[in-house]
Structure formats: structure tokens, C-alpha cells
Design an enzyme around this catalytic site. Sequence first.
Site, PDB file in Angstrom:
ATOM      1  N   ASP A  77     -11.882 -11.487 -13.707  1.00 31.55           N
ATOM      2  CA  ASP A  77     -12.121 -12.003 -12.370  1.00 31.55           C
ATOM      3  C   ASP A  77     -10.831 -12.641 -11.838  1.00 31.55           C
ATOM      4  OD1 ASP A  77     -14.112 -12.769 -10.247  1.00 31.55           O
ATOM      5  OD2 ASP A  77     -13.428 -14.772 -10.818  1.00 31.55           O
ATOM      6  N   GLU A  83      -9.257  -7.964 -10.919  1.00 32.83           N
ATOM      7  CA  GLU A  83      -8.948  -8.161  -9.499  1.00 32.83           C
ATOM      8  C   GLU A  83      -7.511  -8.669  -9.396  1.00 32.83           C
ATOM      9  OE1 GLU A  83     -13.004  -9.511  -7.355  1.00 32.83           O
ATOM     10  OE2 GLU A  83     -12.250 -10.928  -8.826  1.00 32.83           O
TER      11      GLU A  83
END
Length: 897
Positions: free
Chosen positions: A657, A694
Site C-alpha cells: 500500500d 502503489e
Amino acid sequence: MSCVPLCRRILQMHTRISTKHALPRHSFHFAHLPCPVTIAPPRRPRASAVRSHQTAADSDSETAPLKLRVHYCRRDERYSGWGLHAWGDVTHPTPWNNAKQPSGLGPDGPYWDILLKQSANHVGILIHKGEEKAAGAENIDPSKCTEVWLVGTEQQAYLSEPDMSKVPAGTLLKSYAHWVKANTLVWRVPVSEDGELTSPQRRFHLHYSRGSKMQVTGHGIEHADAVIPLKIAGLNIPSDVMAKYPHLYGSTHLEIEPEHMDKVHEFCKGQLAVSVESHSGRVLDCTGLQLAGMLDDLMYTDEPLGDHYCEKVKQHAVSVWAPTAQKVELLHWRQLRGGESEVHPMSCSNKGVWSCRRPAEWQNTAYKYRVTVFCPWTSQIETVEVTDPYSRCTTANGERSILVDVNSPELLPPGWHHHKAPGLIHWTDVSVYELHIRDFSASDPSVPEQLRGKYRAFCPQHLHPGGSGCPSHGLKHLKALQEAGLNHIHLLPSYDYGSVPERPEEQATIQEDLSVYSPDSERQQEVVLSVADRDAFNWGYDPVHYGVPEGSYSTQADGTQRVLEFREMVQALHSLGLRVVLDVVYNHTFASGPYSHNSVLDKLVPGYYHRREEDGEMCHSTCCNNTASEHRMFERLMVEDIIHWAKTYRVDGLRFDIMGHHFLHNMTAIRNALNSLTLENDGVDGRHMYIYGEAWDFGEVALNARGRNASQHNIGGSRLGAFNDRMRDGAMGGSPYQPPDCQGFATGLATDPNGAAHQGSAQEQLATLLHRTDWVRFALAGNLKDFKTQVADGRLLAGQHDTYHGTQPLAYGCDPAENVVFNGCHDNETIFDQVMMKLGPHVDADARARVCGLCHALVVLSQGVPFIHAGDDLLRSKSLDRDSYNSGGWYMRARID
């Protein structure tokens, strides 16, 4: 056209498309959507409110413009570069990146005249120089004053010209000084009046108080237990410090003399501050001190942490790293809930590791630490209770850590040591299906009610204990996808997170039948929102204990059952021919500070594990409490935690993340550690574990401001997978930050316009379509920055030389394995919902379904790693909710029957 009729037609059309496979429609109203998560620039520090006494106002002319004059005073009289940010009831609010310049210069410094709206009663002001923030005040009522004075870095406004001899010479609530190495400090304060070493030099001092008794007055810092001089060592920071802390470039280099270095271990356990005086002895400023660099330099250790077995002494021990703590005690409970704790003293090593030996019979009992430590957020010595950041199991809701042997036979499913994960040859063979553990089975009638939303919903042996019956609808669907070529299941966060009550009896539930209401009713949302913060659903991006499986997915939230059941789930997915990807969230923690139950790392070493602004405030650009993976002990925690998941639970991949908030050296350390794992020694081949994430570049780490981060700009050649937003925006249209009806290559831009005026004329739409088609083509070709093809304007161009949204290079990769291609994920609307918003009202249901198929085809046929959000393949809808992190089971249901 009003929103509700449009939504009603969209909902009715969705029902016509698929009543079997798509999610049943529920109420929706644009005004009640949760606010979308957006990437914002670093926040202004909130300032203390100001209420002024009324002063006389000039009312000679009713038409005269209303204004507020803001004066700024600094003891060092250095005003160059400072500007004013103003907001509230002002006629011209100032953009953050374009500060208002002074209106004039008075005898005591610059001033600004701010024009006000009629009847203005609230104005906020902040002095800043780029991202460096100084004095400010947030709640000024200009109806009661016409002038205010700001001083230094104070967060309050004076209503009359202050007597500087009585104004505190700085503040210890901010920490502008940085202890970056064993004997090296830096502070962005000039060494002399003109900043030159040849001029009379200022004098710097380091102040210490064990009991946090220091105060700042007009005469400087008082009530320190010890004060030592600091030597000016240069006008800029050393090169090795610059490499680690590039954002501190331009700061003055200070050093502790060798004869004072023996005090360092004592000093780091109390309150610290730095002061600066003029060459004549006048105190100019005082500030707190950030310690992370010194702790990395002097206190980094590879001593074992958490509960472990000491081979040297043939005994178990519990250890925790807390180098700034004055005292740490082990609290031990014989039972998991309730009862009185036994208190055991812990001893501290010279690296700040506190340890306590424990008997073997404590196995499967509970413990915590009681820590006495200085906290920079409260400027107090705090005594707190905290769980172990190296916990491998906890009681429900992370209330206590559990002393557990995760390799004990009772926590191993039958055949665990002998089962093997499906093979993988090349990372470009990876295909990913993103799935939430609870979504998978929460509404599946073929799963026994007590297993819905649980790990064991993936396990056929628990669905039908007698061995009879068919697999669940969900398992049948996963098997069908595997036979079609899918090979990886990405599980949304499954570590211990803090946003869901783990015990079923503590979870709020909906007590009424929402299906009786019409599709455009607002009642469904009203009921869902009433329990949203207390029900069993959340995405889970709220980490508390990184190394512990989430308890709400276990059939027994208290105890060690979650360890067994997580393994059973992984083994079941492996038996289906599917590898398992763990969603890891090391970029932030759910909580920080000394008071939150969910704060762990920040209770142990306050201010170390979290990234801070130059002034000492915590960074929050990720949405929560940003962690500092540039600090060595946090990188160690990341690496060891990942190795734990790989060896203990045999997961096969990692999705990071907000990976761009970590650094390439972090990811390299993780990759190297995984590569060392072998089937023979560890039960897992770490070389085949795929890592992606990400790679967005934003916040305080953007453009390498804190070092080379794992962002799209730097990812080429790393073989780290990065989500490719170029395909998403090119195919679907617009971006998450543009109007949702923006069209793209797959959704009718120019070829079947929806009538949205903001998309421009037919000619403008065609030009946009041709350029967006280049985005799609380069993504299809692997997102390779050196790949050349003819682009929309006829040029033969390499991907890195074309542009994305005007400023960024279009392609940034060197290997197709770095290209994670997607058009939908858990963030933002599902593909079906996007298609419903983007296509014009004249498009029929069958055509809309075919557009969804085209969106999937672009992903699946790309050169790279295709990524599909669970249910997108079934025309899943979330009622147009783009931020469904907390939207509850009613809206998140994914029916697979």
C-alpha cells in the site's frame, strides 16, 4: 436533470443487465456519498484559537475596504523569503504555493494588509517559506481587532505590539533541530547575523531535563538539568547526512565535543532542546530536538526482539527496543482476559533493548509492557501500557499480546509441512484477483452462517465437515477463474487492524430488512451509516499489529485459533491452484501518541517510528500517521515481518500500500531477504514471491525530497511491480480527481459522446482520444520507457518522452513485470459503475455490458501483470460509491451464485 431520476434509470438499467451475477441494487443519492480520498499537499499545522478583545475600528467611511494588518516579529530579524498564507473571510485567499508578499516594512518587521469580506468574523493566517512554517493563528475575529502581531514560530496572535523581552524565546512544542548522527546536530538557523563564518558567530547549546521540566521564557530555556555547548562545524550538513536527509539541506552543522559524548545515552532518555544566542549573549530562539538519526547511528541493533528462545542460555525471553525509555516493565497475565497482572522488571542493554527471561510454562498466556518515556507530542514523561510490535498473536482487538509458538503442532493444519504452493516460472506469468476476505463469503448462502466472512469460508473441509456436499459458490467461481488462467489471489488487509471490533458480540448489525425500500430511498444509507463504525466490515488499511492475523476473520477472536485458520485458508487456496498475495500497509499506522489503545510503536519510542516534518510535526500525507521507513529500526521491522509471513504462513506475494512512501533501499532489503528463503530450509522459495504496489509520488517524499522513493519515477529496472494508472485513465477516461463522467478510449470519448460539456467540442474530444489512445497502447506494450512507436501526432516517440496528464512521462518501466495493469480496484468505483456514469443515456444495457468486457480485455491482454478487482468480472456494483472502505455489507455484497 436532477440526480435522483438519473440514478434511478442507472439502477434500473443495471437490473436489466444482470440479475443473476451482479450485486443487487440499493439506495443511492449523490449528496450522501462518503467524501472521496484525495492526495493532498502536506497539511497546515493546526494553530491554537485566538479570541481578541475588542479594539476601536475606523468607521469614517462605510465604503472603505475592510482590512486586517498582520505584523511579524522575529528575534533574529531575518525576514527574507517569508510570506503569508491567509484563509477564511478574506477577499483573496492565498494559494499555498503562492504566499502573499509583505505590504510594507515597519520598525519591528514586515506587515501584511489583508482585505476582508463584509461582516468578516473568521480569518486564519500562517507565516511560511515554502513548506517551512513559522507563526500562525487560526481563529482571528477581525470584527474585534484591526491589527495583530505574530512572533517567531508561536501559534497565537498578539492584539498589541508585544514586549519581546517577555515573549518566550522560541517554543519546545516544535522540534526544528535534528540529532542526525552520534555527535552531529543540524538546525536551519544561520551561524551569524549575516550567515557567514567570518562574522561574529552565534552560540548554540544542548539542554537536557530528565523530568521534562524545561520551560522557555524571554531569557531562554530554564530548569534544565544539564547544558552543554555545541560547536559550529559548517554552514551545511555533511554529505552522508545529506544522502539520508536531503530535506535538511542548508541547515547549520553542529557537533557535540568528544568530552560530552558520554552523556548521550543519558540525554536520549529525557527532554532535549537546542538554543541559539547572538554573539553578545541575547537568546534568539529555542526548539525541541528530533532524535531519529542519532538512534539509528548509536542504538540500531540486531538483537532478537519479541518473544524468542535464547540458545545461549537455553531459555525463553521477551525483548523490546525502547532506547529512550527510562523504565520498562513486563506485565504478565495467566489468562487472556481479565485478572491481575504480574509485574516483572526488565533490564536494558547498551542498545536500548529491554529484556526479561520467562519460563516455558507461560506459553499461550498474555503480556504487555509498561513504559516510562518522554513523549514529544505532550512534552511530558508518560507512563503507558503497550502491546509488543513483534507480537505473533494477540487477544481480541489487540488488547494483549500472546506468548505463542506459531510452529506448535496444534497450530499446523494436517499436511501443512508437505503441501506446496502452485509453481511460478516468470513474474510476467502473474495474474491477480483482488479479494476482500469478508466480501468473499459474507452473502454466500452456500457457506454455513458461522463461517461467512471468515478464513474458513475458503476451506472445503470446514464447509462440509462430513465430507459430503459441493464447494461453495465462491470456491466454484475461484476454481473457474483458475482454470481460465488466474493464478494469484490478492487478499485485502488480513493483518491485525483496528477499525473493526473482533468479537462478534461487539459488532453492530442491521436489524431491519433493507430490501423492502425502493432503490432511490435514502433509508438504506441511513441505516448502514448508523452502524458503519461498529459493524464487521472495513477494508482494513488501519494497521495495529503487522505480524498478527486479523481476529475478526477467525471463528475465535481470543486465543491462537487465528494462526491455525489463516494457514488453513492459504493451504486451501493453494489446493485450488492459486497463489496468495498479502496486502501490506507499512506506510502508516492506525494510531499514534500515548493515549490511543491502537498506538503501539509510538508508545515505545515516541517520535521515532513515524515520519516528521522539519518542525517535528507528524506527517499525515498517507491519510493517517506516516511511518518513517528511512529509519533503520523501522526497516528492520518491515523486513522481519515480511519474512515471518513468508515462512509462517507461506504467502506467495506482497502488495505494498502506498509503496511510493517507502524507499528503494527498503524494497531492496526486502527483496534480498526474500531471495534468501529456500524450500529446503524455510518451506518457501522466496525468489518467486512477486512484489508490487502503489508507486504514487506525493506528499513529503515527492520528487525524492527524502531520498529515492519507490515511486514510478524510480521504479524502472527494480523489477518491482507498479500500478499503471496510464491504462486506467486512458481506457476509462479522466482520472479519480476529474468529473466521473469523463470518457476515455473504452467508454465512448469522441466516438459516442455522453454530452458532458466539460469534455469540449467534437474536435477537442478527438484530439484527447488520440492522445489517450497512446496511453493505452504503451500500457499494452509493457509500459516500457524505451519502447518506441508512432504516437497521435505522427512522431516516432519513446514512452518516456510522451506525457501523461501534461507533466509526467507516459512510460516509466524497464521490464513488463513492473507493469501492473488495471482498470478497477477496491479504490474508486467498480468498472461497472464507471461505465454507467460515463456512457450516455442512449446506450442500451447489452452495449454497456460489452464495454465492461472491453475494459477487462485491455487489462488481460496487456504485456505485464493483469489485475482484476473481485466482482468486476461479474458486473459488480457498489452503488457508485468510490470510497467504500466503511460502507458495510449491504453495499459491498458480491453475489456469486
